[in-house]
Design an enzyme around this catalytic site. Structure first.
Site, PDB file in Angstrom:
ATOM      1  N   THR A   1       0.910  -1.130   0.000  1.00 23.67           N
ATOM      2  CA  THR A   1       0.000   0.000   0.000  1.00 23.67           C
ATOM      3  C   THR A   1       0.946   1.176   0.000  1.00 23.67           C
ATOM      4  O   THR A   1       2.150   0.983   0.115  1.00 23.67           O
ATOM      5  CB  THR A   1      -0.882  -0.108   1.271  1.00 23.67           C
ATOM      6  OG1 THR A   1      -1.704  -1.263   1.154  1.00 23.67           O
ATOM      7  CG2 THR A   1      -1.736   1.094   1.541  1.00 23.67           C
TER       8      THR A   1
ATOM      9  N   SER B   1     -10.457  -2.454   5.877  1.00 23.50           N
ATOM     10  CA  SER B   1      -9.076  -2.022   5.618  1.00 23.50           C
ATOM     11  C   SER B   1      -8.374  -1.687   6.933  1.00 23.50           C
ATOM     12  O   SER B   1      -9.020  -1.523   7.973  1.00 23.50           O
ATOM     13  CB  SER B   1      -9.104  -0.771   4.737  1.00 23.50           C
ATOM     14  OG  SER B   1      -7.816  -0.227   4.597  1.00 23.50           O
TER      15      SER B   1
ATOM     16  N   GLY C   1      -0.290  -3.434   5.613  1.00 21.12           N
ATOM     17  CA  GLY C   1      -1.362  -4.334   6.052  1.00 21.12           C
ATOM     18  C   GLY C   1      -1.738  -4.051   7.492  1.00 21.12           C
ATOM     19  O   GLY C   1      -1.941  -2.898   7.887  1.00 21.12           O
TER      20      GLY C   1
HETATM   21  N1  GLY Z   1      -5.229  -3.883   1.527  1.00 21.23           N
HETATM   22  C1  GLY Z   1      -4.720  -3.466   2.753  1.00 21.23           C
HETATM   23  C2  GLY Z   1      -5.668  -2.649   3.564  1.00 21.23           C
HETATM   24  O1  GLY Z   1      -6.536  -1.996   3.001  1.00 21.23           O
HETATM   25  O2  GLY Z   1      -5.596  -2.662   4.766  1.00 21.23           O
END
Ligand code: GLY
Length: 575
Positions: A380, A451, A473
């Site tokens: 991310t 998320s 994450g």
């Molecule tokens: N895909 C990682 C999150 O949105 O936490």
């Protein structure tokens, strides 16, 4: 880290960007040193994107204009997480005191079903939610960035999208960081010709120094510039996205794209030792958990126990353990599940939840609650922006895993997300990445997947003090927590707050992840004596470590930016 010579030449006097069609040149190595500016600062994972943002500020744009331009630029220059085909969250503070958040998280397609990743025996089919066209959520980024620009920006679509178009069409000279990322993923791209067409040089790895152009992506960006959201959610781009789905058993239809809208949500707010915390509400768990953990930790004298001491780490781990146990049970898309935000973020609840904290003894996760929340994908990316007027933006965006589903939709240059894996595929069963299934985060048509992204603005005396956030994450939230605590409790400058070693606990599994050499041997012994015996070291050097918290802070000396030294990002100030 590499920066490059500006290739947009801002003219403050004219308030326009004079375009140079020359290739952006890499000229200078950035460092761990904080960057200073009186006039505005952008910190992101990509030097090219940070430069685009700084140019926008220098040309008279506000922090929102800059953040939107950086968002589009990241889709070109940091494609492992920057995106048009994914989603994100933006937290905004305007100089007049307005605070707002834009949720452009992906949604489950209308044809999605609760059991769509299960076989006839009810078992989860490995890979379906990460590496198939069924993994793709309806993208939200384009609608979100355009909605933000319209509500709070001052510039035109062309002004904020043109820099990304130029980066895609003129190209960028690949540095070691990007060429390495593409090469490492080559085998994942191999099944998808459109992906190989972008991320390989006719089937061979791109090399450092090659000029990397993305003409299809440039064309998609031009359609967005010309037609706004219709340039993505309708017309040629939509036709190409839907054709990609239909040819590969994906679910996204024209109706899914036409229906997608980003959502304005009230931020999660909290206080911590005389500071205000403004962060992202559900469907992110980030803001709720951040405020909840800070509320618990306010009862401890963290400044006195000191950075990296066993007492401080123990207090923080115990707060993390309790907050992540609640995450598994209570957090999901608030449009589908009644998330008890007020309760979870209240001081009373924190007092009660932390009442059994024992300063001498680690608690057992089994006693705190059942379940497992293992490490999610670290792919991310986070952007922090402040301008001279007092506007500030914290923006976190993602495709989920690195390069998302690894699929470029043919003809668009757009990488598709695999965000559907952030749902719980099956009740009380770990999904592909080990996340437990719960009703709050079960798949439903049109629902947003939970998320951990935690874009956060800390205010002092109503003014933005710190803009921060991170990828990583489940470690996103604890990384953000540590940057905030490092600044408020430990009095660190933003560069130290970002660079300092990190640890992470998420209730289940019962272990502390710790950056290598993050704590001294005698601190580890003291933690073991309290019962923290499971400690997993995480390598911490370029491209590794916990989080990537590119952050910006206002000080008496000016606005200070810090790129996270774990990665090759850059903080760039307005000269
Ligand atoms: N895909 C990682 C999150 O949105 O936490």
């Amino acid at each position: 880290m590499i920066l490059f010579r500006p290739f947009l030449m801002p003219s403050l006097a004219l308030g326009v960007l004079v375009v140079c069609l020359c290739l952006p040149q890499q000229v200078l190595a950035a460092s761990r040193a904080p960057q200073f500016s009186e006039s505005g600062m952008v910190a992101s994972r990509s030097g090219w994107a940070s430069q685009v943002g700084a140019d926008i500020l220098a040309a008279g744009g506000n922090a929102v204009d800059a953040a939107v331009a950086v968002g589009f630029a990241l889709a070109v220059t940091y494609p492992s997480a920057g995106n048009l085909g994914g989603g994100g969250f933006m937290v905004i503070h305007m100089a007049d005191g307005t605070v707002d958040t834009n949720d452009h998280r992906e949604r489950a397609p209308l044809a999605a079903t609760r059991d769509m990743y299960l076989d006839e025996h009810g078992d989860v089919i490995e890979g379906l939610s990460t590496a198939s066209h069924l993994a793709v959520g309806v993208p939200g980024t384009v609608d979100g960035l355009l909605a933000v620009l319209e509500k709070y920006g001052t510039m035109t679509r062309a002004q904020v999208i043109d820099p990304a178009i130029r980066l895609a069409s003129v190209g960028i000279r690949l540095d070691r960081d990007l060429a390495g990322q593409f090469e490492r993923r080559l085998k994942d791209f191999a099944p998808y010709p459109a992906s190989m067409g972008v991320f390989s040089n006719k089937g061979k790895p791109w090399q450092v120094g090659d000029v990397f152009k993305q003409p299809d992506l440039a064309a998609t960006l031009r359609r967005i510039k010309r037609h706004g959201r219709e340039g993505f959610y309708a017309g040629k781009t939509a036709d190409l996205l839907v054709a990609e789905m239909q040819a590969n058993d994906g679910l996204i239809t024209h109706e899914d794209l036409a229906q997608y809208r980003s959502v304005w949500r009230q931020p999660v707010r909290g206080t911590y030792r005389g500071h205000e915390i403004v962060s992202m509400p559900p469907p992110s768990s980030g803001g709720v958990l951040l405020v909840q953990m800070l509320n618990m930790l306010e009862s401890r004298d963290i400044a006195a126990s000191g950075f990296g001491s066993a007492a401080t780490v123990h207090a923080m781990v115990e707060a993390q353990r309790r907050a992540y146990a609640d995450r598994a049970e209570y957090l999901g898309d608030p449009d589908f599940f009644p998330v008890p935000v007020q309760t979870l973020t209240s001081k009373d609840y924190a007092e009660q939840r932390y009442a059994d904290f024992d300063p001498d003894k680690a608690s057992l996760s089994e006693d705190i609650g059942a379940g497992e929340i293992p490490l999610e994908s670290p792919d991310t990316t986070h952007v922090s922006v402040m301008d001279a007027a007092g506007n500030a933006v914290a923006y976190t965006t993602t495709l989920n895993l690195s390069f998302g589903a690894k699929m470029v939709a043919a003809g668009t240059g757009v990488l598709l997300n695999n965000e559907m894996d952030d749902f719980s595929a099956k009740e009380n069963t770990p999904n592909f990445y080990g996340l437990l299934g719960r009703t709050a985060n079960a798949i439903e048509p049109g629902k947003r997947m939970l998320s951990s992204m935690t874009p956060t603005i800390v205010l002092k005396d109503k003014q933005p003090l710190l803009v921060t956030g991170s990828p990583g994450g489940s470690t996103i939230i604890t990384t953000t927590l540590q940057v905030v605590i490092n600044v408020i409790d430990h009095g660190m400058d933003v560069a130290d707050a970002v660079a300092s070693p990190r640890f992470h606990h998420q209730w289940q599994p019962t272990r502390i992840l710790l950056e290598q050499r993050g704590l001294s041997p005698d601190t580890l012994s003291a933690l073991a004596a309290k019962g923290h015996t499971e400690i997993t070291p995480i390598p911490s050097f370029l491209g590794r470590g916990i989080g990537d918290a590119n952050s910006v802070m206002r000080t008496k000396q000016g606005i200070v930016g810090a790129a996270d030294p774990r990665n090759a990002g850059a903080a760039i100030g307005v000269p």
